[in-house]
Design a protein around this motif. Structure first.
Motif, mmCIF file in Angstrom:
data_model
loop_
_atom_site.group_PDB
_atom_site.id
_atom_site.type_symbol
_atom_site.label_atom_id
_atom_site.label_comp_id
_atom_site.label_asym_id
_atom_site.label_seq_id
_atom_site.Cartn_x
_atom_site.Cartn_y
_atom_site.Cartn_z
ATOM 1 N N ASP A 48 0.828 -1.209 0.000
ATOM 2 C CA ASP A 48 0.000 0.000 0.000
ATOM 3 C C ASP A 48 0.864 1.263 0.000
ATOM 4 O OD1 ASP A 48 -2.307 1.455 -0.042
ATOM 5 O OD2 ASP A 48 -2.792 1.180 2.067
ATOM 6 N N PHE A 49 1.820 1.316 -0.928
ATOM 7 C CA PHE A 49 2.818 2.392 -0.933
ATOM 8 C C PHE A 49 2.240 3.750 -1.313
ATOM 9 C CE2 PHE A 49 5.601 -1.331 -2.241
ATOM 10 C CZ PHE A 49 6.051 -1.558 -0.958
ATOM 11 N N ILE A 50 1.191 3.784 -2.154
ATOM 12 C CA ILE A 50 0.683 5.050 -2.670
ATOM 13 C C ILE A 50 -0.388 5.627 -1.757
ATOM 14 C CG2 ILE A 50 -0.345 6.210 -4.643
ATOM 15 C CD1 ILE A 50 2.453 5.095 -5.144
ATOM 16 N N ALA A 88 2.424 12.282 -12.358
ATOM 17 C CA ALA A 88 2.837 13.587 -11.842
ATOM 18 C C ALA A 88 2.725 13.628 -10.316
ATOM 19 C CB ALA A 88 1.979 14.695 -12.457
ATOM 20 N N ASN A 89 1.701 12.973 -9.776
ATOM 21 C CA ASN A 89 1.568 12.879 -8.317
ATOM 22 C C ASN A 89 2.777 12.214 -7.692
ATOM 23 O OD1 ASN A 89 -2.043 12.405 -7.772
ATOM 24 N ND2 ASN A 89 -0.864 14.168 -8.416
ATOM 25 N N ILE A 90 3.209 11.120 -8.317
ATOM 26 C CA ILE A 90 4.367 10.383 -7.778
ATOM 27 C C ILE A 90 5.615 11.254 -7.830
ATOM 28 C CG2 ILE A 90 5.859 8.378 -8.114
ATOM 29 C CD1 ILE A 90 3.405 6.897 -9.200
ATOM 30 N N ILE A 91 5.799 11.957 -8.942
ATOM 31 C CA ILE A 91 6.964 12.850 -9.070
ATOM 32 C C ILE A 91 6.925 13.932 -7.996
ATOM 33 C CG2 ILE A 91 8.069 14.568 -10.552
ATOM 34 C CD1 ILE A 91 7.100 12.861 -12.965
ATOM 35 N N MET A 92 5.738 14.503 -7.761
ATOM 36 C CA MET A 92 5.592 15.542 -6.742
ATOM 37 C C MET A 92 5.859 14.989 -5.340
ATOM 38 S SD MET A 92 2.203 17.473 -8.256
ATOM 39 C CE MET A 92 2.084 18.691 -6.952
ATOM 40 N N GLN A 110 4.748 12.648 2.215
ATOM 41 C CA GLN A 110 4.536 11.305 2.730
ATOM 42 C C GLN A 110 3.292 11.284 3.602
ATOM 43 O OE1 GLN A 110 8.292 10.537 4.726
ATOM 44 N NE2 GLN A 110 9.052 9.385 2.978
ATOM 45 N N GLY A 111 2.828 10.071 3.868
ATOM 46 C CA GLY A 111 1.706 9.913 4.796
ATOM 47 C C GLY A 111 0.484 10.692 4.380
ATOM 48 N N GLY A 112 -0.013 11.539 5.293
ATOM 49 C CA GLY A 112 -1.239 12.292 5.053
ATOM 50 C C GLY A 112 -1.140 13.245 3.887
ATOM 51 N N GLU A 113 0.042 13.860 3.690
ATOM 52 C CA GLU A 113 0.204 14.801 2.580
ATOM 53 C C GLU A 113 0.124 14.078 1.238
ATOM 54 O OE1 GLU A 113 3.972 16.470 3.635
ATOM 55 O OE2 GLU A 113 3.064 18.234 4.568
ATOM 56 N N ALA A 114 0.757 12.905 1.156
ATOM 57 C CA ALA A 114 0.712 12.125 -0.077
ATOM 58 C C ALA A 114 -0.705 11.636 -0.347
ATOM 59 C CB ALA A 114 1.667 10.937 0.012
ATOM 60 N N ALA A 121 -3.470 13.071 0.631
ATOM 61 C CA ALA A 121 -4.279 14.223 0.234
ATOM 62 C C ALA A 121 -4.062 14.567 -1.240
ATOM 63 C CB ALA A 121 -3.937 15.425 1.109
ATOM 64 N N LEU A 122 -2.833 14.449 -1.714
ATOM 65 C CA LEU A 122 -2.537 14.737 -3.119
ATOM 66 C C LEU A 122 -3.260 13.759 -4.034
ATOM 67 C CD1 LEU A 122 -0.907 16.402 -5.173
ATOM 68 C CD2 LEU A 122 0.956 14.754 -4.890
ATOM 69 N N ILE A 123 -3.179 12.474 -3.719
ATOM 70 C CA ILE A 123 -3.873 11.450 -4.506
ATOM 71 C C ILE A 123 -5.384 11.676 -4.451
ATOM 72 C CG2 ILE A 123 -4.435 8.992 -4.622
ATOM 73 C CD1 ILE A 123 -1.713 9.491 -5.683
ATOM 74 N N GLY A 124 -5.887 11.975 -3.243
ATOM 75 C CA GLY A 124 -7.324 12.185 -3.077
ATOM 76 C C GLY A 124 -7.831 13.383 -3.860
ATOM 77 N N GLY A 125 -7.106 14.489 -3.781
ATOM 78 C CA GLY A 125 -7.506 15.683 -4.517
ATOM 79 C C GLY A 125 -7.484 15.468 -6.016
ATOM 80 N N THR A 126 -6.456 14.782 -6.502
ATOM 81 C CA THR A 126 -6.376 14.476 -7.935
ATOM 82 C C THR A 126 -7.545 13.601 -8.366
ATOM 83 O OG1 THR A 126 -3.952 14.589 -7.849
ATOM 84 C CG2 THR A 126 -4.929 13.445 -9.729
ATOM 85 N N SER A 127 -7.894 12.621 -7.525
ATOM 86 C CA SER A 127 -9.006 11.719 -7.844
ATOM 87 C C SER A 127 -10.332 12.470 -7.910
ATOM 88 C CB SER A 127 -9.092 10.602 -6.790
ATOM 89 O OG SER A 127 -7.904 9.853 -6.751
ATOM 90 N N VAL A 128 -10.522 13.445 -7.011
ATOM 91 C CA VAL A 128 -11.750 14.245 -7.033
ATOM 92 C C VAL A 128 -11.842 15.024 -8.333
ATOM 93 C CG1 VAL A 128 -12.948 16.200 -5.984
ATOM 94 C CG2 VAL A 128 -11.972 14.432 -4.529
#
Length: 464
Positions: free
Chosen positions: A164-166, A255-259, A266-270, A272-279
């Motif tokens: 569950d790395f991402i 791009a998310n992974i690069i960022m 990491q953790g919550g910040e990562a 949040a980035l994935i979640g925001g992109t998905s929205v």
């Protein structure tokens, strides 16, 4: 020397034992955990009202800790639903179908693509994304449906979910219970997951090829591509627009992974980035596909995702509430302080255990692996993570090192067993899409997974 154990410590230890016993008996442990919270609250405060209030407070604490995980998984599920409804998922995966020419290529292509997609979408939505396009191709080149189900299952519900790395739901849940950062769990889990993944999938493939040569397995049930590609019939998107979305969406996640790497997220910040992109993907895809009905359709997909998220994590909340009491959440949940000098119930027990029993690395590793197997028997890969994380903290304290590796080992064993590779009722997504018996799939996975867990546990000794 050190803090003397109190009634709180013994009660907590007793309820850990009870939860393990109930899991062995395949019984639900929700009531056990709630009773543990109640009794601990009553013992700590001496007030019935405070103890009863502590149950609700413990739920609130657990939800606050888990909410970001629940939300991002709900959002990702919502996004995956709209991608399936519009048929964009077909175009995202279809290029891989061009390289599948033999059963061997089919097994490894399905597995690797499933693993990559599962890192972003989680395995259950990924199974749906995968099955529509790659399964018909795999069956056409001679891979048995059971072999395709094994590949999806071992790579998705095994390798991808146990790491569950991402999304980082599993390492956060494990790390919170162990009192360490999710990033530490991820770092410690990488070599163990590589070993577990290689040993298990290679063993499964060798056994599969052996039985195919003996004629024990064949693609008896054939599926036509048309039968499995019905999910985009109602899509309003034209083919060129679908192709644009199919190209942009993977690029956005790349791009998310690069960022994450460049900005050290990491953790919550990562998450949040994935979640925001998905929205954003959900919204723009809904607008493009449904035009005037986009507002209503977006809400519908969000509701479906939230229902999925809370259905998956609903059983975890009361269990996590109890096990969070062993760490830093005691005062917030119960409203009472621990004895002076206490470092948390789990840490206190670890210190006491170290003074009484000569805990060794091998004993700690095999105990964690055994607990992980037991906790996975309920068919939920996540409900046991607070327990394995807590016990890993206890043993790590006793040994004096290796808390992260023990936590990672517990996470891997729990998810491989309960997350969907051995427990039949957890195998339904892959079994259903491939139209095979989930019990037969569990039997095919049994030997490879057991061998993988033994080798991984032995390997963990070198990292503790």
């Amino acid at each position: 020397m050190g803090l003397e154990l109190t009634a709180l410590h013994w009660i907590y230890l007793l309820f850990i034992g009870l939860t393990i016993l109930m899991m062995i008996l395949r019984r639900d442990i929700t009531i056990i955990c709630i009773a543990g919270v109640l009794l601990l609250g009553l013992t700590a405060t001496g007030s019935v009202a405070a103890a009863i209030s502590g149950i609700f407070s413990s739920f609130m604490y657990a939800i606050s800790e888990l909410l970001s995980i629940i939300l991002v998984i709900s959002i990702i599920t919502s996004m995956s639903r709209v991608l399936m409804a519009t048929g964009i998922n077909d175009l995202m995966i279809s290029p891989f179908a061009k390289i599948i020419k033999t059963p061997t290529l089919a097994f490894w292509t399905i597995g690797i693509v499933m693993m990559i997609i599962s890192w972003f979408f989680w395995p259950s939505p990924a199974v749906a994304l995968m099955g529509a396009v790659l399964l018909p191709v795999a069956l056409r080149v001679g891979l048995p449906a059971l072999g395709a189900a094994m590949a999806m299952n071992l790579f998705g519900h095994g390798i991808a979910l146990s790491g569950d790395f991402i999304i980082q739901a599993a390492p956060k849940l494990s790390g919170d219970a162990a009192g360490i950062a999710a990033s530490d769990v991820i770092t410690a889990s990488i070599p163990l997951i590589i070993i577990m993944g290689i040993v298990t999938t290679v063993t499964a493939f060798v056994l599969l090829k052996r039985d195919m040569k003996k004629g024990k397995l064949d693609s008896i049930k054939k599926f036509s591509a048309e039968e499995l590609l019905k999910n985009n019939e109602e899509s309003e998107l034209s083919l060129p627009v679908k192709r644009i979305f199919a190209a942009i969406i993977p690029l956005l996640f790349a791009a998310n992974i690069i960022m994450m790497f460049t900005l050290k997220l990491q953790g919550g910040e990562a998450t949040a980035l994935i979640g925001g992109t998905s929205v954003l993907i959900l919204i723009f895809t809904s607008i493009a596909a449904h035009k005037q009905q986009a507002l209503e359709k977006t809400t519908k997909f969000l509701i479906e995702g939230l229902q999925f998220g809370f259905r998956v994590f609903g059983p975890v909340i009361p269990i996590a509430a109890f096990f969070y009491l062993g760490g830093s959440g005691f005062e917030q949940m119960i409203g009472s302080s621990l004895p002076e000098g206490s470092e948390g119930i789990i840490n206190d027990l670890g210190t006491a255990l170290a003074a009484v029993v000569p805990i060794t690395k091998s004993l700690g590793a095999f105990t964690i692996a055994t607990v992980g197997v037991i906790t996975g028997l309920d068919g939920s890969g996540f409900s046991g993570l607070p327990l394995t994380g807590s016990i890993a903290a206890l043993f790590g304290k006793a040994i004096g090192s290796g808390t992260a590796s023990l936590t990672a080992l517990g996470q891997i064993t729990t998810i491989w067993i309960g997350g969907g590779t051995l427990v039949p009722w957890a195998l339904i997504p892959a079994a259903a899409i491939c139209n095979v018996d989930p019990f037969e799939l569990a039997r095919r996975n049994l030997i490879p997974v057991i061998i993988g867990l033994i080798v991984t546990t032995i390997t963990a000794l070198f990292f503790i």
